[in-house]
Write an enzyme that holds these catalytic residues in place. Sequence first.
Site, PDB file in Angstrom:
ATOM      1  N   THR A 141      29.377  84.649 -35.295  1.00 53.14           N
ATOM      2  CA  THR A 141      29.407  85.237 -36.529  1.00 53.14           C
ATOM      3  C   THR A 141      30.937  84.802 -37.198  1.00 53.14           C
ATOM      4  O   THR A 141      31.875  85.073 -36.438  1.00 53.14           O
ATOM      5  CB  THR A 141      29.389  86.713 -36.930  1.00 53.14           C
ATOM      6  OG1 THR A 141      28.099  86.875 -36.334  1.00 53.14           O
ATOM      7  CG2 THR A 141      29.399  87.105 -38.521  1.00 53.14           C
ATOM      8  N   HIS A 153      35.039  89.645 -36.186  1.00 56.36           N
ATOM      9  CA  HIS A 153      33.713  89.853 -36.111  1.00 56.36           C
ATOM     10  C   HIS A 153      33.452  90.909 -34.598  1.00 56.36           C
ATOM     11  O   HIS A 153      32.911  91.920 -34.868  1.00 56.36           O
ATOM     12  CB  HIS A 153      33.036  88.864 -35.725  1.00 56.36           C
ATOM     13  CG  HIS A 153      31.251  89.232 -35.437  1.00 56.36           C
ATOM     14  ND1 HIS A 153      30.504  89.953 -36.267  1.00 56.36           N
ATOM     15  CD2 HIS A 153      30.784  88.875 -34.231  1.00 56.36           C
ATOM     16  CE1 HIS A 153      29.301  90.303 -35.601  1.00 56.36           C
ATOM     17  NE2 HIS A 153      29.581  89.578 -34.571  1.00 56.36           N
TER      18      HIS A 153
END
Lengths: 411, 411
Positions: A345, A129
Site C-alpha cells: 500500500t 502505511h
Amino acid sequence: MTTLKTWVSVPKDSDFSIYNLPYGIFSLDENTLKVGMAIGKQIVDLSAVADLGLLEVNSFYFRQSTLNEFIGLGKELTNKVRLDVQRLLVLENSPLKNHPEVFIAQREVRMHLPVRIGDYTDFYSSIEHATNVGKMYRDPENALLSNWRHIPVGYHGRASSVVVSGTSIHRPMGQVKQKDASEPTFKASESLDFELEMGFVIGKNTKLGERISTKNAGEHIFGLVLFNDWSARDIQKWEYVPLGPFLGKSFGSSMSPWIVTIEALEPFKVSGPSQQPEVLSYLKCDGNQNYDIQLEVGMAPKDSNETVISTSNFKYMYWNMIQQLAHHTVNGCNVNVGDVMASGTISGKDEKSYGSLLEISWGGKKPFEMKDGSTRTFIEDYDTITMRGFAEKKGVRVGFGEVSGTILPSV
Amino acid sequence: MTTLKTWVSVPKDSDFSIYNLPYGIFSLDENTLKVGMAIGKQIVDLSAVADLGLLEVNSFYFRQSTLNEFIGLGKELTNKVRLDVQRLLVLENSPLKNHPEVFIAQREVRMHLPVRIGDYTDFYSSIEHATNVGKMYRDPENALLSNWRHIPVGYHGRASSVVVSGTSIHRPMGQVKQKDASEPTFKASESLDFELEMGFVIGKNTKLGERISTKNAGEHIFGLVLFNDWSARDIQKWEYVPLGPFLGKSFGSSMSPWIVTIEALEPFKVSGPSQQPEVLSYLKCDGNQNYDIQLEVGMAPKDSNETVISTSNFKYMYWNMIQQLAHHTVNGCNVNVGDVMASGTISGKDEKSYGSLLEISWGGKKPFEMKDGSTRTFIEDYDTITMRGFAEKKGVRVGFGEVSGTILPSV
C-alpha cells in the site's frame, strides 16, 4: 528530454503519449490474442508492424497470449522495438501512414493479463502505511516492528488469482472471529478493502543461487503496472498469525493491462525518503531510485458518480524496487520473466493520501461521505474501485491508464 | 485388493510395485524430456507405448517436459492410462513383451521436476509440530495459537525455487539478528534445517470464485510426492513477523520426482486424529482421509554413512488434504493443474518422529550424534538429507522413492 511530435492524434492529457508506448495484450475476438502498444486512444498492432518488415523481431513474438516470450528476448531487443515504433510514429514519411490496419481503437478491444505470472510477491514498503497499521493493531507508541527499517518486508502472494483490470470479483467468504466471540464463524467478509499499489514485472531470469545486486537490479525490471491488492481485513486478522496473509488476499488481485517500461519512466526518477538507521550494504543503492508517479483512487457506488477518496504518490515509498529485488534474491531465490512484485500500500503522510480503507476509515471507526450522500467504511457490494496513475514533467506525460474492479456479492 | 502379478522383474522391497505405477518426467539426453511410469528398477516410456497404439492418449501428451498437459486431460483418461499399463504389465501375452525398447533402466536417466508449478502453498498441519514450535518460541503452557484448531493454517510459498530431488542447494545468506545484538547482520545461515513434508499435486483447475467442497476435493488431487521444505531458521526468525516466512524458505524446496496417484494410495487410507473443537461445516469430511505412509529422514555427512534421524508417518496429520483444499478455495481462490500444496512438517508425538532439526535438536540446544561420531544441531555444509516414504499393507507396497539434496557452502 528530446521533444517528440507524433503524426498520430493523441489527446493532450493522454497517459499514452509518444514518450510512453507501453506494452499490453489485446484481442478483437476471443481466440486471437496479440501484443500491442498503446498510443493515444489507439493500439499499434505490433504483429502487423513486424509483418511489414519494420521491426527486428519476428511477428511470432507478437502473436502470443502473454508478453513473456517477447520480454524474454531481452532489453536490447525490446527497447529497440519500442524506440523503432516511436520513430515510425514520429517520422514524417513513416511507412505506417499507408497502413491504417496497424492501428486499432482501444475501445474496440478486450485487454488481457499482460504476463503469465510465475510468482507474485507483495512488499510492505510504505513507512506511513506500516506505521498506520501498527498504530491500529499494535502499539501506537511503537508502531513499527523492529525489523521494518532493516528489511523490505514482503510475502509470497497467490499468482493464480491475479486478474486484469475490469474483472469483477466476488466478495470472499471465510472464517472470521468477531470481537468477544469465543469461536470463529463462516461468513462473507464485512471489511473488504483495496490497497493502492504499483507492481513491477521481471524482465530477466536468474538461476537458483544467483543474487541480483542493487547495481544490476534495473536490468531485471521490465516495467511497471498499477496494482490493487484487494484485502478482506476480517479474514486476514484471524488467519495471519504466524504465517502471514493467505485467504484474506488470495480471492483476487487486479492489475492494469499496460506495462509501462522502466525506460519510459526514467525522466521521473526522484530521491526517496532518507533511510535511518543505515541499511546493510547489500541494500545500499546509488542515485535517485524513487519515481514521481501521481496516484488516485476513485470509488463509485452502483450507477453513481465516483468519489476520489485517495491521492497519493509512488515517490513516498521508503523501500525502492531496486532494494526490494536485491533483498528478494539475496538468499539465492531465482526470479523469472513475468514475475510480479508489488509495492505494498502506497500511503503518504497526509490523511488524504492513505492508500487503503483500513487507514482512510481508521479501522472502520471513521465513516466517510461519498458524492451521492452515502457513507462508507469498507467496500459495499457493487462498488467499483478505480486506480489511476501518471508521471508528468515539463508537459511530458507518461501514464498507466487504470486498474478497475467491481465487487460482486459473495457466491 | 486383487492380487496382481507382473512379468516385469520387480524387487520385493521396491517402492514401484505393480500396484503403484507413478508418473514422472525423465530424459536420456539433455533435450528430450518425456513422461514415464516407474516399475521396479525400470521406467515405462509412455510415449513409446502410445506410439504402439496401446493407449487411448496420443503420444503428444507424453512428449512433454512436464506432466501438466497430461494431467489436464482429466482423471478419467489419466486413470485409464495407468490401469491400461498395469494390465499390459500383468498380461501373459502382453504386446509389450516384444518391445523391450519401451523399458528404460532408471539408473540411466535423469529425472526432472514432474510438473510446472503455478503456485506452491505450504500448510502447517501437524499439531505436534505446531505445538513444538509454539513451546520453543512462545508460551510452553499455551503453545498452540488460538486459530490453529479452527484453520488449516498455511501460506503461499515460492514456486520458482522448487527443485527436483538430487539438486544441490547453496546455504542461503541473509539478514539475521543475533541474540543481544542491537542491529542485524548479513551472513550465511547458521541454523539451516529441513522439514519432512508430503505434497499433493492439483489435478483439475477451478475458476476464480469457485469453491471446492470437502466432498469434491478428491477429484482435484492428482497425486502425492515427498517434499523437503528447507528452512533457514535464523533468517526466518528475524523476517517472519508480521507477514510470514519469506527468504527463510525461498532459497529452495525439494520434491521427489515420481507422483504417486491418489488412486494408488486408496488402500492405505486411515482415520485421522480427532478434531476438537468441532470444525466449521465447510471443513467437515466423511470417511478416512488420512494416509498411512511411513516416512524417514536420513542425514549423511560428506563421504560418510547416513544416520536415520527421524521416523514419522503421514497419518499423524491433524488437518488432511481434503480439508486443506476446501479451506484454500473457500474464499474463491482458483487452483490450477500442477499447483503443489505441501503438508507442513510431519511430526509425531515421539521425539524420534520429529520432522525437523528445530525439533530434534530443540532449537539447537540438544546436539545429537551421527554414526560417524560427529554431532549436529543443524545442517552443515555438504550434509545430504534424504527423505523416503512408502505405504505397505498385506504385502503390497506403494512407495515414493526419495527426495534427496545436499547443502553446498554459501556463494
